[in-house]
Design a protein around this motif. Structure first.
Motif, short mmCIF file in Angstrom:
data_model
loop_
_atom_site.label_atom_id
_atom_site.label_comp_id
_atom_site.label_asym_id
_atom_site.label_seq_id
_atom_site.Cartn_x
_atom_site.Cartn_y
_atom_site.Cartn_z
N HIS A 1 4.48 -19.07 -11.71
CA HIS A 1 3.56 -17.99 -11.42
C HIS A 1 3.82 -16.81 -12.58
CE1 HIS A 1 2.75 -14.13 -9.32
NE2 HIS A 1 1.45 -14.68 -9.24
N SER B 1 -3.30 -12.74 -12.62
CA SER B 1 -2.31 -13.53 -12.05
C SER B 1 -2.75 -15.11 -12.21
CB SER B 1 -2.24 -13.34 -10.61
OG SER B 1 -1.44 -14.39 -9.96
N ARG C 1 -1.29 -18.93 -11.22
CA ARG C 1 -0.18 -19.75 -10.48
C ARG C 1 -0.67 -21.26 -10.64
NH1 ARG C 1 2.97 -18.50 -6.41
NH2 ARG C 1 2.00 -16.29 -6.30
N ASN D 1 -6.46 -15.36 -10.74
CA ASN D 1 -6.78 -14.12 -9.97
C ASN D 1 -6.90 -12.85 -10.64
OD1 ASN D 1 -7.48 -12.90 -7.45
ND2 ASN D 1 -5.72 -12.89 -6.75
N ARG E 1 -3.77 -8.39 1.52
CA ARG E 1 -3.10 -9.12 0.27
C ARG E 1 -2.74 -10.32 0.96
NH1 ARG E 1 1.93 -8.17 -3.58
NH2 ARG E 1 2.73 -7.93 -1.48
N MET E 2 -1.72 -9.86 1.88
CA MET E 2 -0.98 -11.24 2.53
C MET E 2 -1.97 -12.21 3.10
SD MET E 2 2.05 -10.79 1.43
CE MET E 2 3.03 -12.12 2.47
N ASN F 1 -4.90 -12.89 2.04
CA ASN F 1 -5.66 -13.62 1.05
C ASN F 1 -4.70 -14.64 0.59
OD1 ASN F 1 -8.13 -11.94 1.20
ND2 ASN F 1 -7.13 -10.61 -0.42
N GLU F 2 -3.31 -14.36 0.46
CA GLU F 2 -2.51 -15.46 -0.13
C GLU F 2 -2.47 -16.53 1.21
OE1 GLU F 2 1.18 -13.68 -1.16
OE2 GLU F 2 0.25 -12.35 -2.80
N LYS F 3 -2.28 -15.92 2.24
CA LYS F 3 -2.32 -17.09 3.29
C LYS F 3 -3.69 -18.13 3.33
CE LYS F 3 -2.07 -17.60 8.42
NZ LYS F 3 -2.00 -16.80 9.67
N LEU G 1 -5.26 -18.74 0.67
CA LEU G 1 -5.22 -19.72 -0.54
C LEU G 1 -4.48 -20.81 -0.15
CD1 LEU G 1 -4.65 -17.27 -3.71
CD2 LEU G 1 -6.66 -19.02 -3.41
N HIS G 2 -3.31 -20.45 0.24
CA HIS G 2 -2.41 -21.72 0.58
C HIS G 2 -3.15 -22.71 1.76
CE1 HIS G 2 1.42 -23.68 1.74
NE2 HIS G 2 1.13 -23.58 2.99
#
Length: 668
Positions: free
Chosen positions: A115, A130, A132, A149, A582-583, A585-587, A589-590
């Protein structure tokens, strides 16, 4: 998708039917294209074998940051991403090589994920991205998922947060120093040398880089320095001359080079600060000079009953209060009571083109209405202000300056004394009598002393205004911040907080102010608090459930120590940001990444030659092949021979043209 691109997402569900069942999984493609971030897949050599819709948009808008090689009609499919990163020359070449190295580490099996966040600024705007890279499980040789991103908004918020933190911290340091210096200047027990020495030691703590700051004060032939002082090229100074002709110089130096700000390495606010501090010192020295002169004058004037009382009242009022109106009221009250034959006393100060009545005794309401504001340049008030000299008129019948209102009020003689500030008349004092020849030189001297004390009071009020304005600036910055901000003391009690913090915590001011941070229900960031009292900045990020409000959210918390003028930690400041979005969005993506691998439908990805480069676990489960048996093979391995060649040809022609093929096939 452009001509020549071959990308297949093939469903391999077995069905109990004699009809052909096979085709592209449009649902999976739609899922990938629906991702809000640029996503690509790389094979084990670094070749791009798939890009989603967000990647295409990203390539067109940002040039992929890599080079113009990737800004082509196929958005990079078929090109080797590693080779492009490692060749050419761009402003981001260092970051690109770092990305390439990170991907190679994953391909070689030495790492599972890479990352990096990096800047990609254009001439017109700042941008950050970003990247990853992760390895899709169960594939050998490996397939990599590459996600780009745009994190510009997040980075700009971080920059704003750091700026606010720095500005708040700087204003706190300045205000602390100003208050400390004010206390030293008000200490009548200290000698001038002690006062200047103490203030010299206070100065460095108010500047942006106190750890490399030294100071010196020069007064007349005397010099006061911090132990680490020596002349450097990085100096900020203010130079004054006192009323008795002595030179006052205040100097602040940096002992090491720092980035250019407004004035060399110094901030604009620091120029204002050093000027304000120098004016405070100049006023102090002026007051000391006046006090020395007062000793002789009081001894002489004390022969007249009450004159010592006037001087004592006015002087003590000046030292006791920074309220100018209070000083003026005490002055006119004392003069009205203690000057023999004084029937009316008034003080005027200049406001623009008018002399405005500030305080008075003995005048009727109708008279005050007539003389409350005197336009330039009429009457005795303006004559005294313009000339800048005291005037004594023993008989108004021989005076052509006093206005008709004064004569109608019964004035027979009067004294008028200018009030000066930095050598310029800014007002005047009048003492009127209903008798001719009512005053003499002693009353003139008395009024001169009172005028000098009023000048000190005006300077005190101006300094208080400067301090109030600085506190106001700090308050605006504090209250209007887009982040939650709070201040806490050494016992971890919140002493101040802004409205944004109240909103984030869904609480109210009364419940937050005075709250002890060690008594919170959620103590996950308590270790970070203790580090602050050790003089360290700290950071916490996690899920938090509020104690005083309804909030349940993901937040980030940055904590910094606050120090007094001696460098001792007296508490801390916290900056809170709601990062729930933000969290989330990250979740998401996962979840999308997990969905690819956990999909019940078999998903097969090929390169443009039709060679299989990745399969999800469902393929091996549904067809009995392990991933190693399929990687590198052609999808013909699934061919059952139960559908004609036209169907297969139509499938590949449709995919190559960039369209979605739907149909049923029977696999082996």
């Amino acid at each position: 998708m452009s001509d020549g691109v071959l990308k297949a997402l093939i469903t391999t569900d077995p069905v109990e039917t004699d009809e052909p069942v096979s085709g592209m999984d449009s649902l999976t493609k739609s899922m990938l294209d629906g991702l809000p971030v640029g996503t690509a897949m790389l094979d084990h050599s670094g070749k791009i074998i798939f890009v989603n819709e967000a990647w295409r948009r990203y390539a067109e808008v940002s040039h992929l940051v890599v080079s113009d090689h990737l800004v082509v009609s196929n958005h990079g499919i078929g090109m080797n991403y590693l080779e492009v990163c490692e060749s050419g020359s761009t402003d981001s070449q260092v970051e690109l090589r770092e990305i390439a190295n990170g991907i190679r580490e994953i391909i070689s099996g030495h790492s599972d994920e890479f990352h990096l966040e990096y800047p990609c600024h254009s001439p017109s705007e700042k941008r950050w991205f970003s990247v990853r890279a992760t390895r899709l499980g169960g594939n050998d040789p490996p397939i990599l998922l590459l996600v780009y991103n745009d994190v510009t908004e997040q980075k700009l918020l971080e920059e704003e947060r750091e700026k606010i933190k720095d500005e708040l911290g700087q204003r706190v340091k300045e205000l602390t120093a100003l208050h400390k210096i004010s206390q030293v200047l008000q200490d009548t027990e200290k000698t001038t040398a002690e006062v200047l020495g103490e203030i010299t030691y206070i100065l460095p703590s108010a500047w942006q880089h106190p750890e490399i700051t030294a100071a010196r004060i020069i007064f007349d032939k005397h010099e006061f320095t911090t132990p680490n002082f020596y002349p450097t090229p990085w100096i900020q100074s203010a130079d004054f001359e006192t009323r008795d002709g002595k030179r006052l110089v205040v100097e602040v130096v940096y002992l090491a080079e720092r980035p250019y700000e407004h004035e060399g390495p110094f901030l604009l606010e620091e120029r204002s600060l050093i000027n304000s501090l120098s004016e405070m010192l100049n006023a102090y020295l002026e007051r000391k000079l006046i006090q020395g002169e007062l000793k002789e004058d009081v001894a002489r004037l004390a022969k007249k009953t009450g004159y010592g009382e006037i001087i004592s009242t006015v002087t003590s009022s000046v030292h006791r209060s920074i309220d100018l109106q209070e000083v003026l009221e005490n002055a006119v009250e004392s003069m009205s009571k203690n000057i023999d034959k004084a029937d009316n006393v008034s003080v005027y100060l200049v406001e623009g083109k008018e002399a405005v009545l500030q305080a008075y005794r003995g005048y009727s309401a109708s008279y005050v209405e007539q003389v409350a504001r005197i336009p330039f340049p009429k009457g005795a008030s303006w004559r005294t202000i313009i000339d800048g000299k005291p005037r004594y008129v023993p008989d108004v019948e021989k005076d052509n300056i006093i206005g008709p209102a004064g004569k109608l009020a019964g004035t027979k003689s009067y004294l008028s004394m200018p009030i000066k500030l930095e050598g310029k008349a800014v007002g005047c004092i009048h003492v009127h009598s209903f008798q001719v020849n009512a005053f003499d030189e002693e009353e003139l001297k008395l009024m001169e002393i009172v005028a000098q004390q009023i000048e000190v009071a005006i300077k005190n009020a101006q300094r208080a205004k400067v301090l109030s304005e600085r506190e106001g600036q700090y308050r605006v910055l504090f209250e209007q911040s887009s982040f939650g901000v709070f201040i806490f003391d050494k016992e971890f009690n919140i002493t101040q907080c802004n409205r944004r913090l109240v909103e984030i915590m869904e609480s109210d001011f009364n419940r937050l102010r005075g709250l002890n941070l060690l008594e919170l229900r959620d103590r996950s960031f308590t270790p970070a608090l203790y580090r602050v009292l050790e003089g360290q900045s700290s950071y916490y990020e996690g899920f938090y459930e509020a104690t005083t409000g309804k909030a349940k959210l993901w937040l980030s918390l940055r904590l910094s120590p606050l120090r007094d003028v001696n460098g001792e930690v007296v508490g801390g400041m916290g900056i809170v940001e709601d990062i729930s979005e933000r969290m989330q969005n990250e979740k998401q993506l996962h979840l999308h990444k997990t969905a690819l691998e956990a999909a019940a439908n078999g998903i097969v990805i090929t390169d443009r030659e039709g060679t299989i480069v990745w399969v999800n676990p469902a393929v091996t489960h549904l067809n009995g092949y392990c991933a190693e048996e399929l990687i590198g093979k052609n999808p013909r391995i699934f061919k059952s021979g139960k559908q004609d060649k036209d169907l297969n040809q139509n499938l590949w022609n449709t995919i190559i043209s960039g369209e979605v093929w739907k149909g049923e096939m029977v696999n082996r």
